[in-house]
Design an enzyme around this catalytic site. Structure first.
Site, mmCIF file in Angstrom:
data_model
loop_
_atom_site.group_PDB
_atom_site.id
_atom_site.type_symbol
_atom_site.label_atom_id
_atom_site.label_comp_id
_atom_site.label_asym_id
_atom_site.label_seq_id
_atom_site.Cartn_x
_atom_site.Cartn_y
_atom_site.Cartn_z
ATOM 1 N N GLU A 2 -3.524 -9.337 -0.024
ATOM 2 C CA GLU A 2 -4.089 -9.121 1.316
ATOM 3 C C GLU A 2 -5.607 -9.106 1.204
ATOM 4 O OE1 GLU A 2 -2.061 -6.095 3.650
ATOM 5 O OE2 GLU A 2 -3.970 -5.554 4.581
ATOM 6 N N GLU A 13 0.830 -1.214 0.000
ATOM 7 C CA GLU A 13 0.000 0.000 0.000
ATOM 8 C C GLU A 13 0.860 1.257 0.000
ATOM 9 O OE1 GLU A 13 -3.074 -0.357 2.993
ATOM 10 O OE2 GLU A 13 -3.970 -2.041 1.928
HETATM 11 C C1 GAL Z 1 -4.165 -2.987 5.229
HETATM 12 C C2 GAL Z 1 -2.678 -2.850 5.521
HETATM 13 C C3 GAL Z 1 -2.312 -3.701 6.706
HETATM 14 C C4 GAL Z 1 -3.267 -3.484 7.831
HETATM 15 C C5 GAL Z 1 -4.649 -3.812 7.376
HETATM 16 C C6 GAL Z 1 -5.704 -3.696 8.451
HETATM 17 O O1 GAL Z 1 -4.641 -2.000 4.407
HETATM 18 O O2 GAL Z 1 -1.941 -3.261 4.421
HETATM 19 O O3 GAL Z 1 -1.003 -3.383 7.123
HETATM 20 O O4 GAL Z 1 -3.183 -2.149 8.215
HETATM 21 O O5 GAL Z 1 -4.983 -2.906 6.344
HETATM 22 O O6 GAL Z 1 -6.983 -3.885 7.927
#
Ligand code: GAL
Length: 825
Positions: free
Chosen positions: A518, A427
Site C-alpha cells: 500500500e 495493518e
Molecule cells: C492505510 C489503511 C487503509 C486506509 C489508508 C488511508 O493505513 O491500510 O485501509 O485506511 O491507510 O490512508
C-alpha cells in the site's frame, strides 16, 4: 476510526450456468450448468431495530426486489450514523429477505444447494423453518445444502435470510444486505465438490507446460459408486488434451484424485495477453454423465526475486497496482459485473496492471474479470485478527471463523490465474507483538495447506525490524520491532507506506523479497486547485488532530500536493519505485475514490479523496502522470482549468511523454518551453492569469506530438450527455454510464460550473445511480437529480429485460438540456 490502532501502538511502544456476460467469454468454454441465478423476486424488509432482537410478523410490509441489493446506499447520509463518516455516514441495521420458490419433482433425487457469494453481514438462513446456519463474515461466499428440507413439485418452499449489520465494523463503507449474487445449484448425488478442483502448472516452458489437476468428488448416494473422471482441457472451443481415471467411491464419502497432462506450445497468461484455458471435469457412471464442472485457468510461471523483483514467464515486470475497496460508487456495494468491468477498464487505460482487494475477499466476478483483462491480484483476507479496530468488527468472530473463512477464500480463488499473492492481513495491530508472529504463522500454514504456488504476505505499517533507516514519517517514534515481519511466516515483506525506507529493504530483510502492499494516500478533489502548487502540504496535519487549517468546504487541491502524514505525493513514491529493480511493485491507495473514510476525517466529508479517479469514475489529473509513465500512449495533459481572477499568478503543470519539450502559449503568445529533468514527472510554468486560451504543444525532434488546450469559460449555458456505451444488453443488469458535461454559450467546457442537474428516463431502462464525485455532497446516489462538480456529473442507466430504446434527458434550470438514446438488445 482510521489509524487509531496503528498510531496508538506506536505511541505506546515508543513510549455455473453463469448468467452474466463477464462470466462467459468467447475465450473460455463454459460447461458449468450446475448453477442458476437465484437473484430475482426476493421480498425485503428493513427493521428499524439496530439490535439483534427483532423479527417480522404477518403485519410486516415487504418490498419485492432483485438482488444484488445494498440497503445502506438507499438511505440518507446521517452525521450521527453509528458507522460514522468512516462508514460513509450511511446506516446498517437489521434486514430480512425471503423468497418463495418451487423445485421440479425430477430434482428430488438430486442435491440442491443455495450458494451465496457474500452477504453483509452476520447472515442467518432458514429453509422451510429449518435453521441452516450463520455466517458472520460479510465478504466470503458460503453454501447450504437444502435437499433434506425441500418440497418438490408444485409445493412451495420458503427461504428466509436475516442480515445484521451492526456498526461500526468495517473501517470503510461496507454496504448491507444480499449485495452479491446468489445461485441455486443442482447436481447429481455423485458430483464434483463446490470449489472442488485445483489446477496448477508445476512446470512451464515456451515448449510445454505440465498441468496438474486435483479433483474432489463427493458420493452422496447410499451405495458405492464406480465412475470415470475425465478432465479435458480446452483453449477456446478447441480441445487440447484429456486425461481419464476410474474411481470407486463408497457411500457418503468424498475422494480427491490427482491427474496430470501436458500442453504443448502453451499460450501463456500475462497482463497484456491474458490467455485462458478451461478444464472441464466430467464424471461418468456407465454412459451417463452425472456431472460436468468447468474450471477456467491460465498457464504462467512467476517468482518474486530479492534482486530482480517480480518475474512473470521469465520476464521482469513491475507491478503497477492499485488498491480497491469493493463499493461501486453510486451503486453502493451491490455488485454489478459491468460496473466492475468499467472500473478495471479505466484502470487499464491508465496503465495499471495490478489490483489489491483491500481488505477482504472480493466478489468472484472481480477475479473473473482480472483473469480476462490481465491484472496481477493480491487477494487479501483480513483487516484485523483477534484485536479489534472497531466495536463490531470481525475480531468478534475471529476465534470460531478465521480458519473456515480463510480456507473458503483460498479454495474459491486458487484457480484464478490473476491471483499471484495471498495477503493474510492489513495493518494488523498484533504485528507489533508476539501474537503477530503466532497468528501469522498459523494463517500462513492454513494457506500453504491448500496452495503452495503463491507467496503469502501481510500489509504492514511499516515493517522495519532493525534500527538504521528509521521510517521518517513517524518521526515521533523510533523504529519498531515488527514481530510479524520477523516471524518467517511471510514469503514477501509487505510495506504499507514508508517509501523512504524501500532502498534499504535488502539490508533490513536480506532473505525475503519486497512488495509495496500500500502506498501514497495522497488527497485530491477532482477539478479543484489551490492557486499555488509548489508546496507539499500534509493535510490534515495528523490523522487524529481535528482540522483547523485547510480549505473551506474540505476541498483538496488536485495538483498532487496534498498528502497524508503517513503517505506521500503520487510522484514521490513512484520515483523511488521505478529506480530499483528489486522493488517488485506497488499498490497505490487508491485507484478509485470509495464511500467512507474521508480524509479530512470530518463532516461534511463522507467519501474518500484518495482515488486517482473520483467516485463517479472521472479521472483526476494525476491519472495522466501515471498514463504518461505506464502506457505506450502519447500523453500530454495540462492543468488546472483556466477560470481564475485577474491578478492571480497560476501554476500550470503538464504531464507528458514521448517528447523532448512542451511549449505553453497563452492567447497565442509563447510562455516558453519546458523539459523534464532528472527524475521529474511533470513540468511547470508560473503564469500571470489573463482569460483566454492556454495551449500546450509537445514536440519531439521539433515535430509536434500532441496539442492540448484549456479555455476560460463564461456562464454555464448547456448540457451535453455522452454515454460510455450506446448499445447495451436487454438483460436487466447491463449499464450505460452517461457523463453530463456543462458548457458555456460558446461551447467551452465550464470547468467550475456546479449546476444542479435533473435526470429523466423513458423506455426500457431506469436510473440506478447519480454522482458527481464530490466527497462533501449529501445528495442521494439513488436520486434523479444531482449537483455537478466542476463541470461534470454522472448518471447510470440500467436496461430492463425488454429490447428497445432508453431515452435519457439531463436538464438544469436556465441551461439547454441534452437527450441521449441508448439501444438495448
Ligand atoms: C492505510 C489503511 C487503509 C486506509 C489508508 C488511508 O493505513 O491500510 O485501509 O485506511 O491507510 O490512508
Amino acid at each position: 476510526m482510521k489509524k487509531i490502532y496503528s498510531y496508538i501502538f506506536i505511541t505506546i511502544a515508543a513510549a455455473g450456468m453463469l448468467m452474466f456476460a463477464a462470466c462467459s467469454s468467447s475465450d473460455t468454454k463454459e460447461h458449468n450448468n450446475r448453477k442458476i441465478s437465484f437473484n430475482k423476486d426476493w421480498q425485503f424488509h428493513l427493521n428499524d431495530a439496530t439490535v439483534d432482537k427483532d423479527t417480522f410478523s404477518a403485519a410486516t410490509k415487504w418490498r419485492t426486489l432483485n438482488v444484488p441489493h445494498d440497503w445502506s446506499v438507499e438511505g440518507s447520509f446521517d452525521e450521527h450514523s453509528p458507522g460514522g463518516i468512516g462508514g460513509g455516514a450511511l446506516n446498517g441495521g437489521l434486514g430480512w429477505y425471503k423468497k418463495i420458490f418451487t423445485v421440479a419433482a425430477a430434482d428430488s433425487t438430486k442435491v440442491t444447494s443455495i450458494v451465496f457469494d457474500g452477504v453483509y453481514c452476520n447472515s442467518e438462513v432458514w429453509i422451510n423453518g429449518h435453521y441452516l446456519g450463520k455466517r458472520p463474515n460479510g465478504y466470503i461466499g458460503f453454501e447450504y445444502n437444502l435437499t433434506p428440507f425441500l418440497k418438490f413439485g408444485d409445493t412451495k418452499n420458503e427461504i428466509v435470510v436475516k442480515v445484521l449489520n451492526q456498526q461500526p465494523n468495517s473501517r470503510w463503507y461496507s454496504g448491507s444486505g444480499m449485495y452479491r449474487n446468489i445461485w441455486l445449484q443442482t447436481t447429481d448425488k455423485l458430483h464434483v465438490a463446490e470449489n472442488g478442483t485445483f489446477v496448477t502448472t508445476p512446470k512451464v516452458t515456451a515448449e510445454n507446460a505440465i498441468v496438474a489437476i486435483q479433483t474432489t468428488i463427493k458420493n452422496e448416494y447410499a451405495s458405492t459408486k464406480e465412475a470415470t473422471v475425465t478432465t479435458t482441457l480446452y483453449k477456446g472451443d478447441s480441445e487440447v488434451t484429456s486425461v481419464s481415471q476410474k474411481i470407486s467411491l463408497e457411500a457418503n464419502t468424498e475422494k480427491t484424485i490427482k491427474q496430470e497432462t501436458t500442453v504443448n506450445n502453451p499460450a501463456l497468461w500475462n497482463v497484456d495477453a491474458p490467455e485462458l484455458y478451461t478444464a472441464i471435469t466430467e464424471i461418468k457412471t456407465g454412459d451417463e454423465v452425472t456431472d460436468s464442472y468447468s474450471t477456467p485457468f491460465g498457464i504462467r510461471s512467476f517468482t518474486f526475486d530479492l534482486d530482480k523483483g517480480f518475474i512473470l514467464n521469465g520476464k521482469q515486470l513491475k507491478i503497477k497496482g492499485v488498491c480497491l475497496h469493493h463499493d461501486l460508487g453510486p451503486l453502493g456495494s451491490a455488485i454489478n459485473t459491468r460496473a466492475i468491468e468499467r472500473q478495471l477498464q479505466i484502470m487499464k487505460d491508465m496503465g495499471v496492471n495490478g489490483v489489491r482487494t483491500s481488505h477482504n475477499p472480493p466478489a468472484p466476478e472481480l477475479l473473473d474479470l482480472c483473469d480476462k483483462m490481465g491484472f496481477i491480484v493480491m487477494d487479501e483476507a483480513f483487516d484485523m485478527w483477534e484485536q479489534s479496530k472497531n466495536k463490531y468488527d470481525y475480531s468478534t468472530a475471529w476465534d470460531k471463523w478465521h480458519k473456515i473463512d480463510l480456507e473458503a477464500q483460498i479454495l474459491r480463488d486458487r484457480n484464478h490465474p490473476s491471483v499471484f499473492i495471498w495477503s493474510i492481513g492489513n495493518e494488523i495491530p498484533e504485528q507489533w507483538n508476539e501474537n503477530g508472529a503466532r497468528i501469522g504463522k498459523e494463517l500462513a500454514a492454513i494457506v500453504k495447506a491448500l496452495d503452495t504456488t503463491r507467496p503469502v504476505t501481510a500489509a504492514m505499517n511499516p515493517p522495519i525490524i532493525v534500527n538504521g533507516d528509521i521510517n521518517i514519517q513517524f518521526t515521533e517514534t523510533a523504529a519498531q520491532p515488527n514481530a510479524l515481519a520477523g516471524s518467517g511466516a511471510l514469503d514477501l515483506i509487505g510495506y504499507n507506506y514508508a517509501h523512504q525506507t524501500y532502498a534499504n529493504h535488502k539490508i533490513n530483510f536480506p532473505k525475503t523479497p519486497f512488495i509495496a502492499t500500500e502506498t501514497t494516500s495522497a488527497l485530491q478533489t477532482r477539478g479543484y486547485y489551490d492557486e499555488k502548487s509548489d508546496t507539499i502540504k500534509q493535510w490534515p496535519k495528523r490523522w487524529d488532530i481535528p482540522l483547523t487549517t485547510g480549505n473551506p468546504g474540505n476541498t483538496c487541491s488536485a495538483y498532487d500536493q496534498i498528502q497524508t502524514p503517513w503517505g506521500s505525493t503520487h510522484e514521490a513514491t513512484w520515483k523511488v519505485m521505478k529506480k530499483h529493480d528489486f522493488l517488485s511493485g506497488m499498490f497505490i491507495w487508491t485507484g478509485f475514490d470509495y464511500i467512507g473514510e474521508p480524509t479530512p476525517y470530518q463532516w461534511p466529508s463522507i467519501s474518500s479523496y484518495f482515488g486517482i479517479v473520483d467516485l463517479a469514475g472521472f479521472p483526476k489529473d494525476v491519472y495522466y502522470m501515471y498514463q504518461s509513465e505506464w502506457t505506450d500512449k502519447d500523453v500530454l495533459h495540462i492543468l488546472p482549468h483556466w477560470n481564475w481572477k485577474a491578478g492571480q499568478t497560476v501554476d500550470v503543470w503538464a504531464y507528458y511523454n514521448h517528447a523532448d519539450e512542451v511549449e505553453l502559449y497563452l492567447n497565442g503568445k509563447s510562455l516558453g518551453k519546458q523539459s523534464k529533468k532528472g527524475d521529474d514527472l511533470h513540468v511547470m510554468w508560473k503564469v500571470p492569469y489573463a482569460p483566454g486560451t492556454l495551449k500546450a504543444v509537445s514536440r519531439k525532434g521539433g515535430k509536434t506530438v500532441l496539442e492540448r488546450e484549456v479555455k476560460t469559460s463564461g456562464a454555464a449555458a448547456s448540457l451535453k450527455a455522452i454515454a460510455d456505451r450506446t448499445t447495451i444488453d436487454a438483460d436487466g443488469n447491463d449499464l450505460s454510464y452517461i457523463t453530463v458535461d456543462i458548457y458555456d454559450a460558446n461551447g467551452v467546457f465550464a470547468a467550475t460550473a456546479n449546476n444542479e442537474i435533473n435526470f429523466s428516463v423513458k423506455g426500457e431502462g431506469k436510473i440506478v445511480g447519480v454522482c458527481s464525485g464530490d466527497p462533501v455532497s449529501h445528495e442521494s446516489y439513488k436520486g434523479t437529480k444531482h449537483t455537478a462538480l466542476n463541470g461534470k456529473c454522472l448518471v447510470i442507466v440500467q436496461s430492463t429485460e425488454k429490447a428497445g430504446t432508453i431515452e435519457l434527458t439531463a436538464s438544469a434550470a436556465g441551461l439547454k438540456s441534452s437527450t441521449i438514446e441508448i439501444r438495448t438488445k
